[in-house]
Design a protein around this motif. Structure first.
Motif, PDB file in Angstrom:
ATOM      1  N   ALA A 255       0.780  -7.482  11.766  1.00  0.00           N
ATOM      2  CA  ALA A 255       2.112  -7.176  12.480  1.00  0.00           C
ATOM      3  C   ALA A 255       2.638  -5.955  11.969  1.00  0.00           C
ATOM      4  O   ALA A 255       3.491  -5.288  12.917  1.00  0.00           O
ATOM      5  CB  ALA A 255       3.170  -8.196  12.478  1.00  0.00           C
ATOM      6  N   GLY A 256       2.320  -5.335  11.132  1.00  0.00           N
ATOM      7  CA  GLY A 256       2.771  -4.108  10.417  1.00  0.00           C
ATOM      8  C   GLY A 256       1.657  -3.640   9.411  1.00  0.00           C
ATOM      9  O   GLY A 256       0.674  -4.323   9.077  1.00  0.00           O
ATOM     10  N   ALA A 257       2.020  -2.347   8.763  1.00  0.00           N
ATOM     11  CA  ALA A 257       0.977  -1.836   7.976  1.00  0.00           C
ATOM     12  C   ALA A 257       1.905  -1.522   6.552  1.00  0.00           C
ATOM     13  O   ALA A 257       1.688  -0.391   6.078  1.00  0.00           O
ATOM     14  CB  ALA A 257       0.628  -0.441   8.381  1.00  0.00           C
ATOM     15  N   VAL A 258       2.514  -2.291   6.076  1.00  0.00           N
ATOM     16  CA  VAL A 258       3.416  -2.061   4.764  1.00  0.00           C
ATOM     17  C   VAL A 258       2.958  -2.855   3.701  1.00  0.00           C
ATOM     18  O   VAL A 258       2.575  -4.094   3.782  1.00  0.00           O
ATOM     19  CB  VAL A 258       4.924  -2.386   4.796  1.00  0.00           C
ATOM     20  CG1 VAL A 258       5.744  -2.306   3.728  1.00  0.00           C
ATOM     21  CG2 VAL A 258       5.650  -1.480   5.818  1.00  0.00           C
ATOM     22  N   SER A 259       2.438  -2.297   2.551  1.00  0.00           N
ATOM     23  CA  SER A 259       1.936  -3.124   1.548  1.00  0.00           C
ATOM     24  C   SER A 259       3.046  -2.969   0.200  1.00  0.00           C
ATOM     25  O   SER A 259       3.615  -2.171   0.095  1.00  0.00           O
ATOM     26  CB  SER A 259       0.704  -2.334   0.805  1.00  0.00           C
ATOM     27  OG  SER A 259      -0.236  -2.309   1.973  1.00  0.00           O
ATOM     28  N   ARG A 260       3.004  -4.088  -0.202  1.00  0.00           N
ATOM     29  CA  ARG A 260       4.165  -4.272  -1.467  1.00  0.00           C
ATOM     30  C   ARG A 260       3.295  -4.431  -2.932  1.00  0.00           C
ATOM     31  O   ARG A 260       2.482  -5.414  -2.744  1.00  0.00           O
ATOM     32  CB  ARG A 260       5.133  -5.383  -1.212  1.00  0.00           C
ATOM     33  CG  ARG A 260       6.105  -4.871  -0.111  1.00  0.00           C
ATOM     34  CD  ARG A 260       6.400  -6.300   0.765  1.00  0.00           C
ATOM     35  NE  ARG A 260       7.062  -6.031   1.865  1.00  0.00           N
ATOM     36  CZ  ARG A 260       6.163  -5.874   2.963  1.00  0.00           C
ATOM     37  NH1 ARG A 260       4.824  -6.074   2.832  1.00  0.00           N
ATOM     38  NH2 ARG A 260       6.769  -5.706   4.319  1.00  0.00           N
ATOM     39  N   VAL A 267       1.018  -7.509  -1.709  1.00  0.00           N
ATOM     40  CA  VAL A 267       1.667  -8.266  -0.547  1.00  0.00           C
ATOM     41  C   VAL A 267       1.687  -7.346   0.765  1.00  0.00           C
ATOM     42  O   VAL A 267       2.448  -6.517   0.784  1.00  0.00           O
ATOM     43  CB  VAL A 267       3.041  -8.836  -0.959  1.00  0.00           C
ATOM     44  CG1 VAL A 267       3.576  -9.799   0.387  1.00  0.00           C
ATOM     45  CG2 VAL A 267       3.177  -9.511  -2.206  1.00  0.00           C
ATOM     46  N   ASP A 268       1.011  -7.739   1.698  1.00  0.00           N
ATOM     47  CA  ASP A 268       0.890  -6.960   3.012  1.00  0.00           C
ATOM     48  C   ASP A 268       1.559  -7.781   4.312  1.00  0.00           C
ATOM     49  O   ASP A 268       2.007  -8.899   3.896  1.00  0.00           O
ATOM     50  CB  ASP A 268      -0.597  -6.670   3.380  1.00  0.00           C
ATOM     51  CG  ASP A 268      -1.267  -5.836   2.671  1.00  0.00           C
ATOM     52  OD1 ASP A 268      -0.777  -5.059   1.602  1.00  0.00           O
ATOM     53  OD2 ASP A 268      -2.433  -5.783   2.580  1.00  0.00           O
ATOM     54  N   ASP A 269       2.143  -6.903   5.124  1.00  0.00           N
ATOM     55  CA  ASP A 269       2.430  -7.595   6.196  1.00  0.00           C
ATOM     56  C   ASP A 269       1.539  -8.571   6.878  1.00  0.00           C
ATOM     57  O   ASP A 269       0.079  -8.270   7.055  1.00  0.00           O
ATOM     58  CB  ASP A 269       2.767  -6.459   7.478  1.00  0.00           C
ATOM     59  CG  ASP A 269       3.967  -5.727   6.863  1.00  0.00           C
ATOM     60  OD1 ASP A 269       5.054  -6.277   6.233  1.00  0.00           O
ATOM     61  OD2 ASP A 269       4.112  -4.505   7.524  1.00  0.00           O
TER      62      ASP A 269
END
Lengths: 333, 333, 333, 333
Positions: A255-260, A267-269
């Motif tokens: 759903a998105g392309a943000v990685s934490r 932790v990815d979307d």
């Protein structure tokens, strides 16, 4: 400009309405729904006309094509009326849950020589289309094994289950169509086994929510499909094609392309929450294909004969679910 | 078989000991450490001999090469003794924190015509080596921009900081060497700015823990390096090379390959916890390169002259940290 | 329903037209373009009215808000007319390439107390918004380092370069706005260096196509931005935020999700071909934000004062490009 | 220190030799191979002793444990001798290709109360172990569906095929063991279908190179395994576990972490070329587990009874390959 009538103004009808309104070569002329108020809501939003007479939708003087998005049990009747009136038709799947009745309807439409398409929209998904193109071009050699995954976010309501025809005819059938189309071969045998793991009441409907299906192709290539109705991590589908020269994969969508990056984890979307977010674009592309075919007389993607084949596989798979053994697929003559 | 003496039996000495013991063409002969007991521990583990006399390590009758892994302030002396005794030497970086003294030592070793290598081990990391090979082969065209990231998991002890020479000379210098080597050009100017964000006491040492450094190459290509001493998500380094025909990236490494899809997130295994897990393999590969060079007379990877160049860049970067402006890099003649 | 007039019917005006037509609370009333025929094309497609009189667009009796998407040199005049007529305005960046003139215009609009927004649309990109939310929530602790990448697929025409204000004011400024907004701090110093690597004629315009920019924030946090005009692998932007408790990354977007495993390589779908595919959704979201603000009186995202700040950073960066040293950022009082 | 004798000095014997030599608590005492020269090569490399008498390997006065890595048809005899001499034994799989004979051997070893382990080394793969730990901890809820992929880079020589027992007993059996171990349940039914796609001569051995296997667990959970002998993109294995609360995946491993962005594609490093690169680390970890068990009397990982169960599944799967229907798994009493 092609004047379209839309039959059915429910959720999926609403999706089609938006695509009809946006298509540059479509004049979105008419909406019919058994619930007149619901039809009116759609026409208000898109500046189309509503009608309370089904015949208007099939009036060839004012309408060039009909899009059928009404409930499953009405598809056969609408297809028959299309045949009678010589009206091009784009119909939601299935033709009819009863395979014999479906065969009879297809015969009528075919004799009427009416352009007709069943909306197996996943063929128009960008990634699946790319997969098929690559396989067809021979870029991974001969197909040897296909793995398909189809997992929904939640069990549909039991009322829906009751009229769905079961997991094979309702959910897996999309992938049976993709399977034939991608492999370029018609499966000859099918084995399926399944369980009701999320809601025991499924057994009252002789249905399952979790299944593993295996298809054999004439070349000896194999195909595995796992279908589940309810997962806890969104909506998930993916396809893998192993060829003699390499592997192709249409990966899961995020759903998105943000990685934490925190601690020892990344932790990815995750996946889309609903099936609709994942495949919505393919509805517009499917409509585009149909309109192109009307304009250019080019061949129609999943035509009725192909849709029948997918249903025949679902039929054999449903049988195998009960028999516990490999069943031959019997394609309509 | 090459008979090796190891000088220094601390953590990194222990790493070298293991690689010396495992190398098929190495006879791991001797260990010297100023702490005799520590030397003994290493020899016990690997069936090598310990010595309490440094001269034995440089005795060409019994030893073919010396590996220097002792404390930074002893490197120059060991290199000088190698020059005097004509002993091939593989030395941990740096040559000496004082650039002038380092230049003088290199002159002596060079005049003695002794095979010598500085252990910038990252050149032997599989991915970085692949990056360099691809760039050198011209596969991404002319280098236009490089981005390097070097992030450690925790601030080293302040006692270490005190003798480290500062972040540029201690941490960034590895990447200055990689930068030259990968780009195939010697940077002409450098700008650096930094902050002490994790421990204000760093300022007592005129040092920083977080820095952004920019290098200009003669071709006009640019290079950015971000260095941090302490992150909370493991050990992180990566390199990106933008060429006129494409982009190359040596991605972050993960400690494992397990994904967990839960709710609307996908949780993957994170980075390695320590720098050692990430780069340990490169130590063995660096030793292998040195042994090959001894056997075949092939050119030595990061030789002393190259190590001096990396130090010269670190020197200019340290100056820029204070001046707030672009500083020219002055390479030793 | 808010009646909107659109000024400018070029490429980006066309994008806004489509979003205005699709927004449920917008009545897309009017289009003005200095090229009347071009305005007419847009209105034909969307059933809006065209006008040949600019004053009609600012007539508060018939219009509730103006969207300015005309050429850069006309923005200041339209903003002044909005101030005079008390018309809410959503304006493409920049306010004016001349910072002093921009300051003066902002003063006028502010005194007129007109709702005004500059369309730094990337703030409304799903991933960047998520990044900022996460940083603002403190989920990665204090910001320590930010890395931004902005890389276009091809050098704009030289005629565009000539009036663009240079790479800092034209391209980097989007990321200067994101930088402030994400970090929650106003940069105090900036260093920039750049080169003309793809077309030497850029030097005639005192411009560069490849640059490395470093910002310092009051907290000591650092920020690196690399900008290039022309890459050979599509359109590429990404952002990384290192905080004291972890790392956040808004990753590159891919055009598809198909993987091809062949030999010893995995070939995936690459990036979008153009910037527009990557960020198009953010234009609609930005418009949605503006309409919401009009409806609810909620605060406006990138308001004029914020846009001025981003321009002030670009101004200092442009100065640094020439001076080769860190320059202080001078924000308008 | 545990004194180990190694029986078998072929490829996999060599792998074990290296791990025995490196283990800090192991005294690598003896090597026996029917080919004495081959045994000598291994002992030369690792400073162990070679013997030409099998009895020496089972002499409890000088040996504490035996590692059996000889050819499959000798396993049963060596296990029997271990039982007779009361010797702890770590044995390569399978116990014996004939299930009845295997049952009989296990009875003897069990009665002798000898610590015994079958080297299903994949259980000690870092990722698979993590998968199992996570499932066992209940972190993804109840297991509903497992997907396993096992794909080798090339068809083994036909001489090997001839004595391998077929794809189910030779290749799939590793995953049958992982399946039980991961799911925490013993499969009750199995369906398998397969084809000989890469070499028609496989049919002479009644064997296949491409198969799709489905297992049913008592809970109704399902498990799909696809096995192929020869792919063109390296060595590929992966596992996915769908639980009622989420999905776990042990992803494919890549041989490196370099990405190349060129044109509209991203080209990444592919999979390992051979199975050994992928799983080599697990052999050392398996040995470590066995030594720990000897030292602490802790339970042994895949013990003989568990290995028999995996073989029983392979037996039923082999039957299903021919019968074309679901077959019950008959576990030895």
């Amino acid at each position: 400009m092609h004047r379209f009538a839309l039959i059915g103004a429910g959720f999926i009808g609403g999706v089609h309405a938006q695509n009809l309104a946006a298509h540059p070569d479509v004049d979105f002329a008419l909406v019919y729904d058994i619930d007149h108020a619901r039809a009116r809501q759609v026409t208000d939003r898109h500046n189309a006309g509503a009608t309370t007479s089904l015949d208007e939708a099939f009036d060839r003087d004012h309408i060039d094509a009909v899009l059928v998005a009404s409930s499953t049990d009405t598809h056969a009747a609408h297809l028959r009326q299309a045949a009678k009136s010589g009206m091009p038709v784009l119909c939601e799947k299935p033709i009819d849950l009863d395979l014999d009745r479906a065969v009879e309807v297809v015969r009528q439409v075919t004799e009427a020589n009416v352009p007709a398409m069943v909306d197996f929209n996943r063929r128009f998904d960008r990634d699946y289309a790319e997969l098929r193109r690559t396989v067809a071009a021979g870029d991974v050699g001969a197909v040897q094994l296909i793995q398909m995954t189809s997992r929904g976010p939640s069990l549909p309501p039991l009322e829906y289950i009751a009229v769905s025809g079961g997991q094979m005819r309702d959910q897996a059938v999309h992938f049976f169509d993709l399977a034939r189309w991608t492999a370029g071969e018609d499966p000859v045998e099918v084995f399926a086994t399944g369980s009701a793991l999320t809601d025991p009441r499924l057994r009252d409907y002789d249905d399952v929510d979790t299944s593993a299906t295996t298809l054999r192709l004439p070349s000896g290539a194999l195909l595995q499909i796992d279908c589940t109705r309810q997962i806890r991590y969104g909506y998930d589908e993916r396809i893998e094609v192993l060829g003699s020269d390499g592997l192709l994969e249409a990966r899961r969508h995020r759903a998105g392309a943000v990685s934490r990056y925190v601690g020892d984890r990344v932790v990815d979307d995750g996946l889309h929450t609903t099936w609709f977010e994942r495949v919505s674009a393919s509805y517009g592309a499917a409509l585009g294909h149909f309109v192109d075919a009307l304009q250019n007389g080019s061949p129609i993607g999943p035509n009725l004969a192909e849709a029948l084949k997918a249903q025949a596989i679902a039929e054999a798979a449903t049988l195998s679910l009960r028999s516990g053994q490999m069943e031959p697929v019997k394609y309509p003559a």
